[in-house]
Write a protein that holds these residues in place. Structure first.
Motif, PDB file in Angstrom:
ATOM      1  N   GLN A 121      26.440  47.218  23.017  1.00 14.59           N
ATOM      2  CA  GLN A 121      26.206  45.768  23.122  1.00 14.59           C
ATOM      3  C   GLN A 121      24.807  45.471  23.643  1.00 14.59           C
ATOM      4  OE1 GLN A 121      27.990  43.074  22.315  1.00 14.59           O
ATOM      5  NE2 GLN A 121      29.616  44.307  21.399  1.00 14.59           N
ATOM      6  N   GLU A 122      24.372  46.295  24.593  1.00 13.96           N
ATOM      7  CA  GLU A 122      23.087  46.030  25.262  1.00 13.96           C
ATOM      8  C   GLU A 122      21.904  46.634  24.507  1.00 13.96           C
ATOM      9  OE1 GLU A 122      25.737  47.476  27.171  1.00 13.96           O
ATOM     10  OE2 GLU A 122      26.363  45.413  27.520  1.00 13.96           O
ATOM     11  N   GLY A 123      22.175  47.277  23.407  1.00 11.07           N
ATOM     12  CA  GLY A 123      21.085  47.924  22.679  1.00 11.07           C
ATOM     13  C   GLY A 123      21.389  49.399  22.494  1.00 11.07           C
ATOM     14  N   LEU A 124      20.370  50.194  22.278  1.00  9.59           N
ATOM     15  CA  LEU A 124      20.588  51.614  22.028  1.00  9.59           C
ATOM     16  C   LEU A 124      20.578  52.404  23.329  1.00  9.59           C
ATOM     17  CD1 LEU A 124      18.252  52.192  18.935  1.00  9.59           C
ATOM     18  CD2 LEU A 124      20.704  51.757  18.930  1.00  9.59           C
ATOM     19  N   VAL A 125      21.431  53.423  23.375  1.00  8.42           N
ATOM     20  CA  VAL A 125      21.450  54.329  24.521  1.00  8.42           C
ATOM     21  C   VAL A 125      21.041  55.702  24.016  1.00  8.42           C
ATOM     22  CG1 VAL A 125      22.860  55.313  26.372  1.00  8.42           C
ATOM     23  CG2 VAL A 125      23.353  53.000  25.517  1.00  8.42           C
ATOM     24  N   PHE A 126      20.044  56.288  24.672  1.00  9.06           N
ATOM     25  CA  PHE A 126      19.541  57.586  24.208  1.00  9.06           C
ATOM     26  C   PHE A 126      19.954  58.708  25.147  1.00  9.06           C
ATOM     27  CE2 PHE A 126      16.533  54.416  22.585  1.00  9.06           C
ATOM     28  CZ  PHE A 126      16.585  54.724  21.234  1.00  9.06           C
ATOM     29  N   GLU A 127      20.234  59.842  24.519  1.00 13.44           N
ATOM     30  CA  GLU A 127      20.597  61.016  25.318  1.00 13.44           C
ATOM     31  C   GLU A 127      19.743  62.191  24.834  1.00 13.44           C
ATOM     32  OE1 GLU A 127      24.297  64.114  25.710  1.00 13.44           O
ATOM     33  OE2 GLU A 127      24.658  62.227  24.653  1.00 13.44           O
ATOM     34  N   GLU A 128      19.073  62.841  25.778  1.00 12.67           N
ATOM     35  CA  GLU A 128      18.292  64.030  25.409  1.00 12.67           C
ATOM     36  C   GLU A 128      19.262  65.203  25.319  1.00 12.67           C
ATOM     37  OE1 GLU A 128      14.467  64.449  27.878  1.00 12.67           O
ATOM     38  OE2 GLU A 128      15.628  62.888  28.873  1.00 12.67           O
ATOM     39  N   VAL A 129      19.171  65.970  24.248  1.00 13.99           N
ATOM     40  CA  VAL A 129      20.071  67.113  24.103  1.00 13.99           C
ATOM     41  C   VAL A 129      19.240  68.388  24.179  1.00 13.99           C
ATOM     42  CG1 VAL A 129      21.864  68.128  22.651  1.00 13.99           C
ATOM     43  CG2 VAL A 129      21.389  65.684  22.495  1.00 13.99           C
ATOM     44  N   TYR A 130      19.484  69.179  25.193  1.00 17.93           N
ATOM     45  CA  TYR A 130      18.702  70.412  25.329  1.00 17.93           C
ATOM     46  C   TYR A 130      19.546  71.646  25.059  1.00 17.93           C
ATOM     47  CZ  TYR A 130      14.867  67.780  27.373  1.00 17.93           C
ATOM     48  OH  TYR A 130      13.843  66.911  27.565  1.00 17.93           O
ATOM     49  N   PRO A 131      18.983  72.624  24.354  1.00 14.06           N
ATOM     50  CA  PRO A 131      19.717  73.873  24.171  1.00 14.06           C
ATOM     51  C   PRO A 131      19.689  74.640  25.489  1.00 14.06           C
ATOM     52  CG  PRO A 131      17.531  74.010  23.174  1.00 14.06           C
ATOM     53  CD  PRO A 131      17.641  72.647  23.770  1.00 14.06           C
ATOM     54  N   GLU A 132      20.840  75.108  25.919  1.00 12.50           N
ATOM     55  CA  GLU A 132      20.897  75.759  27.232  1.00 12.50           C
ATOM     56  C   GLU A 132      21.060  77.268  27.131  1.00 12.50           C
ATOM     57  OE1 GLU A 132      20.125  74.236  29.848  1.00 12.50           O
ATOM     58  OE2 GLU A 132      20.417  72.111  29.364  1.00 12.50           O
TER      59      GLU A 132
END
Lengths: 265, 359
Positions: free
Chosen positions: B98-109
């Motif tokens: 609703q508030e816009g886009l939410v970003f998540e950084e995805v790192y290989p562990e």
């Protein structure tokens, strides 16, 4: 070892939308981020991708982008309304070397949408100790002229000349090619030149400048190439040993001539 | 540390012990046999390593046969690049709300151990380190890496690490270095964590002068047997002076622009970023995938491909490897592994092309 993520996107509110002409819009995006003339941002369209867009100008709390709807990403951006959020990362790239033109003549040559890449430095040059400021702007049609609302102001502060490729009933000015406009100009040998336009326009201007005694190391061109990462790792924008995304987009002409003029480099 | 100091010798059981120790902390990637080719893959058990095979390689040719010994092959068909700069890697996840886009950084562990790395690939990692110096994804994988290098005692017809001055002896950058001797293995450490692991091994004895002498003899024999194809110092400047298409046109009729060379190359780093969307368009992943300068879309601006001809793409690739790369990263982009020669479907030999164009 923690490295900053170059792919993180920021959000900015669209504060103002100006329709330049059919399919080309200018946006004022709220941001506190600093930038310099000549740089670009990567603008993001959710689910569609990113596009590198030059920073056309900058206000105290906003950045100006002019976008032509040609692909999925730019079509999405052009559909944004005031109050919408635009996601982006940047700024990237180098700046125009305006200081080199202090005390000299600065000639700016813009072709088509290339005007977006020279607008900001043109505005800054008007306030700078440049001796003589000339801007040649070539557009295809009357209907594709950008930033009409600024011309009056620009004409008062600089020698701003427009040429159109095609005639139009309302157009009282020149119908010709930008190269013909350039030929007519009287220029000092130590003139500094900033150019942005289609590759053929840049290539055609070089010999004309040379005839006037202006060397290639006094000429700067802002290039457009395929870009994905903007940080010199995806390889798409390479021209010879240079990454246009981080070594450019602005190059002193003598440095890229070998690659730029040769076919398919 | 160049691994010249104290060393140990061990048996195949000792190597198994080493493998088991590494497996406790790392996802172990080692050469395995798959579809008649040796490939780097994650291995569950020591027995799955492709020991005792010899690869025969030539332009456009690859075959395997059984051989006496263990590390009897050269390098696998794929390279460490597949693990440090994976062919497909999610960078960012975006979610619509609703508030816009939410970003998540995805790192290989992943914590990985590359087991059995040759001099060429060790150098390739060093080169990728420079390319991806500021890439957080690469750096995550790289900082968790344990490298077990092995000295080659054999070269195929496409190997040219000696010409590129990258081998056959691994100089630095490894944690452990193994050399196969008659019925035993010489192991030396090249880092602190390598040293610690080596000291903790039960199955070992301190290496003697004879062990080092035997190693020296084997390595020298290989070095001498390897041909020198050209003088790399002269290549970049010569190439810069031979950019005219007349030098490159002969490749036009042979090269298929299949991108095979850039995929097997341990240093070719170019990538594209694609959007992977859910069907309801509520979520979108930004995915980094390998790209190739041979692909027609690679240099396309506004639907126009700046490199229409195939020979111009070949020029871009070869000039990048042997000239541009030096200006960009202060090193050649080629380590002389020869994979691009072996896996070229029409057998274009980069050594011959460099010799022809820069000769």
């Amino acid at each position: 070892m923690l490295v900053k993520n170059p792919y993180l996107l920021k959000a900015g509110r669209v504060e103002k939308v100006i329709k330049e002409c059919e399919g080309i819009y200018t946006f004022h995006i709220a941001t506190e981020e600093s930038a310099v003339f000549g740089q670009y941002n990567m603008l993001y369209a959710f689910g569609k991708g990113e596009a590198p867009i030059t920073i056309a100008s900058k206000g105290e709390n906003y950045v100006v982008h002019t976008v032509r709807a040609v692909g999925d990403v730019t079509k999405h951006i052009d559909s944004l309304k005031e109050g919408d959020l635009l996601y982006w990362r940047g700024p990237y790239g180098n700046r125009w070397d305006l200081e080199r033109a202090y005390g000299k003549t600065l000639l700016i040559i813009s072709g088509g949408l290339g005007l977006a890449a020279t607008r900001w430095v043109f505005e800054e040059a008007q306030k700078s100790p440049v001796k003589r400021l000339i801007h040649l702007y070539g557009a295809k049609d009357y209907d594709s002229l950008l930033y009409r609302y600024l011309y009056k102001d620009w004409n008062n502060r600089a020698d701003f000349r427009i040429v159109l490729s095609n005639p139009h009933p309302q157009w009282k000015g020149k119908v010709s090619l930008i190269t013909n406009l350039l030929k007519e100009l009287d220029l000092e040998k130590d003139t500094i030149v900033f150019m942005c336009g289609p590759d053929p326009m840049v290539k055609a201007c070089i010999p004309l400048l040379k005839e006037k005694g202006i060397d290639e190391d006094s000429v700067y061109a802002s290039l457009e190439r395929h870009m994905k990462c903007s940080v010199g790792t995806c390889g798409h924008c390479m021209i010879g040993p240079y990454f246009v995304c981080k070594d450019g987009p602005i190059f002193r002409y003598d440095l890229i001539k070998e690659y730029f003029e040769r076919k398919e480099v | 540390m160049e691994g010249k100091g104290k060393g140990y010798t061990t048996t195949i059981e000792g190597l198994k012990e080493l493998f088991e120790e590494l497996k406790k902390d790392y996802k172990v990637i080692a050469p395995t046999l798959k579809d008649g080719v040796i490939l780097y893959k994650e291995v569950g058990s020591f027995e799955n390593i492709a020991f005792g095979y010899r690869n025969t390689e030539a332009p456009g040719f690859y075959s395997l046969e059984k051989a006496e010994g263990y590390f009897t092959y050269t390098h696998p068909a794929n390279s460490p690049k597949s693990f440090l700069h994976p062919p497909e890697l999610t960078l960012i996840k975006a979610k619509a709300s609703q508030e816009g886009l939410v970003f998540e950084e995805v790192y290989p562990e992943d914590k990985m151990c590359l087991f059995d790395l040759r001099a060429c690939d060790l150098w390739a990692i060093k080169i990728l380190d420079r390319v991806f110096l500021e890439d957080p994804y690469y750096q995550r994988l790289r900082s968790n890496l344990f490298l077990v290098a092995v000295e080659c005692t054999y070269a195929t017809l496409t190997c040219f690490c000696k010409t590129m001055e990258k081998g056959p002896v691994p100089k630095e950058g490894y944690d452990l270095l193994i050399t196969e001797l008659e019925g035993r293995f010489l192991i030396r450490a090249g880092s602190k964590k390598g040293e610690e692991l080596l000291v903790s091994l039960k199955t070992k004895r301190e290496a003697k002068k004879e062990d080092f002498e035997e190693r020296e003899k084997k390595i020298r024999a290989l070095e001498e047997a390897m041909e020198s194809f050209f003088n790399i110092r002269e290549v970049p400047q010569k190439l810069y002076s031979r950019m005219d298409s007349s030098y490159w046109e002969p490749v036009e009729k042979r090269c298929l622009a299949c991108t095979s060379c850039t995929q097997v190359c341990p240093t070719c780093f170019c990538f594209d970023i694609l959007e992977k969307n859910t069907i309801d368009l509520r979520e979108s992943e930004r995915v980094r995938v390998w790209d190739s300068c041979f692909s027609p879309s690679f240099a396309t601006v506004h639907r126009f491909n700046l490199r229409q001809s195939i020979h111009s793409r070949y020029r871009q690739w070869l000039m990048h490897k042997f000239a541009y790369w030096i200006d960009q990263f202060d090193t050649f982009g080629c380590v002389g592994c020869g994979r691009c020669i072996t896996w070229c479907p029409v057998g274009i030999d980069i050594r011959q092309e460099v010799k022809r164009i820069a000769g």
